[in-house]
Enzyme design. Structure first.
Site, PDB file in Angstrom:
ATOM      1  N   SER A  85       0.859  -1.183   0.000  1.00  0.00           N
ATOM      2  CA  SER A  85       0.000   0.000   0.000  1.00  0.00           C
ATOM      3  C   SER A  85       0.887   1.222   0.000  1.00  0.00           C
ATOM      4  O   SER A  85       2.085   1.137   0.313  1.00  0.00           O
ATOM      5  CB  SER A  85      -0.870  -0.002   1.264  1.00  0.00           C
ATOM      6  OG  SER A  85      -1.453   1.253   1.527  1.00  0.00           O
ATOM      7  N   TYR A  93      -2.208  -1.462  10.611  1.00  0.00           N
ATOM      8  CA  TYR A  93      -2.296  -1.593   9.156  1.00  0.00           C
ATOM      9  C   TYR A  93      -1.011  -1.115   8.482  1.00  0.00           C
ATOM     10  O   TYR A  93      -0.459  -1.804   7.616  1.00  0.00           O
ATOM     11  CB  TYR A  93      -3.490  -0.795   8.639  1.00  0.00           C
ATOM     12  CG  TYR A  93      -3.621  -0.805   7.132  1.00  0.00           C
ATOM     13  CD1 TYR A  93      -4.221  -1.880   6.481  1.00  0.00           C
ATOM     14  CD2 TYR A  93      -3.167   0.262   6.350  1.00  0.00           C
ATOM     15  CE1 TYR A  93      -4.353  -1.897   5.098  1.00  0.00           C
ATOM     16  CE2 TYR A  93      -3.290   0.254   4.975  1.00  0.00           C
ATOM     17  CZ  TYR A  93      -3.882  -0.826   4.356  1.00  0.00           C
ATOM     18  OH  TYR A  93      -4.001  -0.840   2.988  1.00  0.00           O
TER      19      TYR A  93
END
Length: 287
Positions: A148, A161
């Site tokens: 990401s 995350y």
């Protein structure tokens, strides 16, 4: 230079977390535009069954197989079934992932463990189950691991995350070297996928906190939902990723601001700068 359809067309793609978001976008593009057979893997049986029906009705081949990436045995069984019943895997996308909002010290232990098991260990399970089988085939194949923009950045109130996406990026960089060291680089291509804001339900379904500063956690969720309003369509992201993969790039990025974040990260490390606290609005602008 070969096109994405030249390289991937006619092959089998296995996509975890295929029920929605980026996973579903990759599946739709791979099947409809590239002519791939897609294996839709997800814990949400209804979601992948619906997507399979959509794709089959469109005249392309799709198989839905319910699987939890946290379960090593289930992933091994998935790989065995795919290779035996569908065919050799040309593309493995370790995409399944979840989010978590809130201060790290408020994060429930169960939420932490679930996120690590899905976002990091799930990628490992995919590699361990599928990669040896892919190496045994003579044809070219690809492994994409979903990191990401968060894998090259730092942000408060979503530390689990962010940590997991840094871990996936490092794992993928190491795997790329190991495949070369083991003598498989001529036909196994390992690539890291770094989406920016791409439309999905990951923010709505993100873990919360039930003690401590619950307000901060939910305010951050609201900020991320504002980001979603500017998010790229998953089909557009899929096309970009496949085109970059066909061009032989290692880091597959959806938007130019991801590249800017990578450059900013390099600058922070080079100058040994302390992390700067992010305030106010989050943006995904490429301007």
């Amino acid at each position: 230079m070969s096109s994405a359809k030249d390289l991937f067309g006619g092959g089998v793609a296995v996509i975890t977390g295929a029920g929605a978001g980026i996973g579903a976008g990759l599946a739709r593009h791979a099947a409809r535009e590239l002519g791939m057979t897609v294996v839709l893997a997800d814990v949400d049986s209804a979601a992948i069954a619906g997507l399979r029906t959509e794709l089959v009705d469109a005249g392309v081949r799709a198989v839905d197989l319910t699987c939890d990436v946290r379960d090593a045995t289930a992933m091994e069984e998935l790989a065995e079934r795919v290779v035996g019943e569908v065919g050799p895997v040309r593309l493995l996308v370790n995409n399944a992932g979840v989010e978590q909002f809130g201060y790290l010290w408020d994060t429930p232990v169960a939420n932490w463990e679930r996120l690590v098991d899905i976002n990091i260990t799930g990628v490992f399970h995919g590699i361990k189950a599928f990669l040896p089988r892919m190496m045994a085939e003579s044809g070219p194949s690809w492994v994409w691991n979903m990191s990401s923009v968060g894998g090259v950045a730092a942000s408060p109130l979503q530390a689990p995350y962010i940590m997991s996406k840094h871990a996936v990026l490092a794992l993928t960089e190491c795997l790329h070297q190991e495949v070369e060291l083991a003598g498989h680089a001529s036909h196994i291509h390992v690539q890291a996928v770094l989406p920016g804001a791409v439309a999905s339900n990951i923010f709505e379904s993100a873990g919360a906190v039930d003690t401590g500063d619950t307000t901060a956690a939910e305010e951050h969720r609201a900020a991320m939902l504002k980001v979603k309003e500017q998010a790229m369509d998953p089909l557009d992201a899929a096309r970009i990723f496949f085109d970059q993969a066909a061009a032989g790039e290692f880091y597959l990025v959806s938007q130019s601001f991801v590249s800017a974040a990578m450059a900013a990260r390099a600058d922070v490390l080079e100058n040994r700068s302390a992390p700067v606290l992010m305030h106010g609005e989050y943006t995904v602008s490429d301007e």
